[in-house]
Design a protein around this motif. Structure first.
Motif, PDB file in Angstrom:
ATOM      1  N   ARG A 282      41.781  36.042  39.187  1.00 49.95           N
ATOM      2  CA  ARG A 282      41.417  37.695  39.755  1.00 49.95           C
ATOM      3  C   ARG A 282      41.011  37.318  38.029  1.00 49.95           C
ATOM      4  O   ARG A 282      39.896  38.920  37.934  1.00 49.95           O
ATOM      5  N   LEU A 283      41.721  36.940  36.987  1.00 47.90           N
ATOM      6  CA  LEU A 283      41.076  37.456  35.371  1.00 47.90           C
ATOM      7  C   LEU A 283      40.901  36.012  34.906  1.00 47.90           C
ATOM      8  O   LEU A 283      41.421  35.133  35.454  1.00 47.90           O
ATOM      9  N   HIS A 306      49.686  36.271  37.050  1.00 49.21           N
ATOM     10  CA  HIS A 306      48.431  37.495  37.106  1.00 49.21           C
ATOM     11  C   HIS A 306      47.339  36.508  37.823  1.00 49.21           C
ATOM     12  O   HIS A 306      47.067  37.237  37.026  1.00 49.21           O
ATOM     13  N   ASP A 365      37.778  37.920  30.847  1.00 51.30           N
ATOM     14  CA  ASP A 365      38.216  39.196  30.727  1.00 51.30           C
ATOM     15  C   ASP A 365      39.240  39.428  29.877  1.00 51.30           C
ATOM     16  O   ASP A 365      39.395  40.069  28.704  1.00 51.30           O
ATOM     17  N   ARG A 419      50.091  41.916  30.589  1.00 49.30           N
ATOM     18  CA  ARG A 419      50.049  42.996  31.455  1.00 49.30           C
ATOM     19  C   ARG A 419      49.110  44.158  30.602  1.00 49.30           C
ATOM     20  O   ARG A 419      48.976  45.475  31.260  1.00 49.30           O
ATOM     21  N   SER A 423      42.801  43.823  32.418  1.00 47.60           N
ATOM     22  CA  SER A 423      43.275  44.084  33.906  1.00 47.60           C
ATOM     23  C   SER A 423      41.116  44.184  34.264  1.00 47.60           C
ATOM     24  O   SER A 423      39.950  44.120  32.927  1.00 47.60           O
ATOM     25  N   ARG A 424      40.984  44.025  34.707  1.00 40.48           N
ATOM     26  CA  ARG A 424      39.359  44.235  35.863  1.00 40.48           C
ATOM     27  C   ARG A 424      39.141  45.405  35.664  1.00 40.48           C
ATOM     28  O   ARG A 424      39.900  46.636  36.149  1.00 40.48           O
TER      29      ARG A 424
END
Length: 424
Positions: A282-283, A306, A365, A419, A423-424
Motif C-alpha cells: 500500500r506504501l 503497515h 510515498d 503513522r 499516506s496515500r
C-alpha cells in the motif's frame, strides 16, 4: 512479494563465501592481499592480480555476524575511539578478536591498505593499519586525495557515461589519474608485477557491461507495481558482484539478477493474485544511506503491519548510474569513475538531486534517511525531497554499530513516521 530468497542473492552469497576461503588460502600461501575502501579504484588491483577485500563489505559481514560491538570494544581497549566512523574502523578491531570469534575465519593480515582521504578520521583509521597499535603492524598504507567540484553539474547521471570530463572537470580527473599511476608504480615495486593496459581496458569494458545490466534492473523495478523483489535480497545480489567488477562472473551475475526480476514481473502479470504481493504493498518506501547490516529484516518488517514496502536502496541505483564510464583511455576513464563517487552519494546538490530523481521514478510515498557521522548535508537532501512532495525521516545512527542503531530506536521511529506522515 515472495518471501523466498531470490536465486541471484543466494548464488552471490555462496560465491562470496567460496571466494573468501580461496583468498584466505592464497594469503596463507604467501600471496599479498589488499584491504581497500569502496572509493578506491579496485580495477587496478584486479589488473595486477592482487586479491583485495573491500573494507565496507568486511564491516558488513562483521556486523551481520554480530561481532561489531566486540570489534569496536577491542579498539577501545587499545585506547582508540569506538564511536567514530565505526564502518571504517570495525575491520581494524576484528583483527584483535580471538580466533574463534572472527567471522568466516577472519580477514588475513593485508599487505596493503588503501583509502581515499575523504575525512580526517578515515585517514587516521587507515594509518592504524601500519602502526601496529590497532592491528596489523606490517601493512603498508597508501592514501588518495579527496577533491570537490565547483561548479556542480546539473543532472550528473546523464553526463557521466560519456561526458565525464564535463561532469567532473579535467583538473580533478588529472589529479586522480596521476595518483592512480603513483599507486600502480607503488604496487608494481612491491609485487614485481606490471600493469597490462589491454587487460585494464577489458576490465573496464566488462564493468561497463555489468553496469548496463544493473541499469536495466533498476529501471524495471522502478516501473513495476508491486515491487517484484525484496530490497534485502537485491542488496547482496547487486553488491557482491560489484566487489568483483571487471570479471565475467560479475557480468553474468548482474544479467541473471535482471532476468530473475523480469521473470517475476512476467509471472505476476500472467497470474496476478495475493502471492504477487499486490494486496500487501500500500506504501512504497526508499532507504537512503548504508545498509543496516545487523538487522536486514527491518526492510520487510513493515509490510504486514503497515503495507509499507522498501523498494529502493542506494546499492542498485548507484550501480546503475554511478560507475559507467566509456572512453578510449582506460586509465583516465577509471580516474573519472572514482573522481566523484562520494559526491554522487553524499554531497549535495549532487546527491540531493539524484535522490529526488530516484524517489520520483520509483513512485515512493516516503523516505527513510539513515545519516552517518561522516555524511554531510543531510538537511539539503531532506529539503530536496520534501520540495518534491515526498516526506523524509532523518535518523542519525551508524549502520554497522548495533549499539548506535539500537539507541536510535529505528523501528519505532519508522513506525511513527508511517503513522503520522506517510499516506496515500
Amino acid at each position: 512479494m515472495s518471501e523466498d530468497r531470490i536465486r541471484a542473492a543466494a548464488r552471490a552469497v555462496e560465491h562470496q563465501k567460496q571466494w573468501f576461503q580461496q583468498l584466505r588460502t592464497q594469503a596463507a600461501e604467501g600471496a599479498p592481499i589488499a584491504l581497500v575502501n569502496a572509493d578506491v579504484p579496485h580495477e587496478i588491483f584486479r589488473a595486477l592480480d592482487i586479491p583485495y577485500v573491500v573494507n565496507q563489505w568486511w564491516a558488513s559481514i562483521i556486523a551481520a555476524k554480530r561481532r561489531g560491538a566486540e570489534s569496536l570494544e577491542a579498539l577501545r581497549s587499545r585506547g582508540l575511539p569506538d564511536q567514530s566512523l565505526q564502518y571504517d574502523a570495525m575491520p581494524l578491531g576484528e583483527q584483535l578478536l580471538p580466533e574463534d570469534r572472527r567471522p568466516w575465519g577472519g580477514l588475513p593480515r593485508p599487505a596493503f591498505a588503501v583509502a581515499e582521504r575523504h575525512g580526517d578520521v578515515t585517514q587516521k583509521v587507515f594509518e592504524q593499519w601500519s602502526t601496529g597499535s590497532g592491528a596489523a603492524g606490517e601493512t603498508e598504507v597508501f592514501l588518495l586525495s579527496r577533491t570537490a567540484a565547483d561548479p556542480v553539474p546539473d543532472r550528473w547521471w546523464e553526463l557521466v557515461p560519456h561526458r565525464w570530463e564535463e561532469a567532473f572537470g579535467a583538473e580533478r580527473i588529472d589529479l586522480l589519474q596521476a595518483e592512480i599511476l603513483e599507486l600502480t608504480a607503488w604496487l608494481e615495486e612491491r609485487t614485481g608485477r606490471r600493469l597490462d593496459r589491454q587487460r585494464l581496458a577489458e576490465i573496464m569494458r566488462l564493468s561497463n557491461e555489468q553496469a548496463e545490466w544493473n541499469r536495466r534492473t533498476r529501471d524495471l523495478i522502478a516501473s513495476c507495481r508491486p515491487c517484484p523483489v525484496p530490497v534485502r535480497d537485491v542488496i547482496p545480489a547487486v553488491m557482491i558482484p560489484q566487489w568483483h567488477r571487471g570479471t565475467r562472473w560479475a557480468v553474468d551475475a548482474a544479467r541473471s539478477l535482471y532476468e530473475e526480476v523480469r521473470e517475476r514481473v512476467e509471472s505476476a502479470a500472467a497470474a496476478p493474485g495475493p502471492e504477487t504481493g499486490s494486496a500487501e504493498e500500500r506504501l512504497r518506501l526508499m532507504w537512503i544511506g548504508r545498509g543496516l547490516w545487523s538487522d536486514l529484516d527491518l526492510y520487510s518488517r513493515f509490510q504486514q503491519s503497515h503495507g509499507a514496502v522498501f523498494v529502493w536502496s542506494m546499492y542498485l541505483a548507484i550501480a546503475a548510474d554511478g560507475y559507467i564510464r566509456y572512453g578510449e583511455d582506460p586509465l583516465r576513464a577509471l580516474a573519472a569513475r572514482f573522481t566523484g563517487i562520494t559526491d554522487q552519494l553524499y554531497v549535495p546538490p549532487w546527491s540531493a538531486q539524484w535522490y529526488a530523481k530516484e524517489a520520483l521514478s520509483h513512485g515512493v510515498d516516503g523516505v527513510v534517511h539513515l545519516v552517518a557521522d561522516d555524511t554531510p548535508g543531510a538537511a539539503f537532501i531532506t529539503e530536496e525531497l520534501e520540495g518534491s512532495g515526498i516526506p523524509a525521516l532523518e535518523i542519525r545512527a551508524n549502520n554497522a554499530d548495533q549499539r548506535s542503531s539500537a539507541a536510535a530506536g529505528i523501528p519505532e521511529r519508522i513506525a511513527e513516521f508511517l503513522r503520522s506522515r506517510v499516506s496515500r
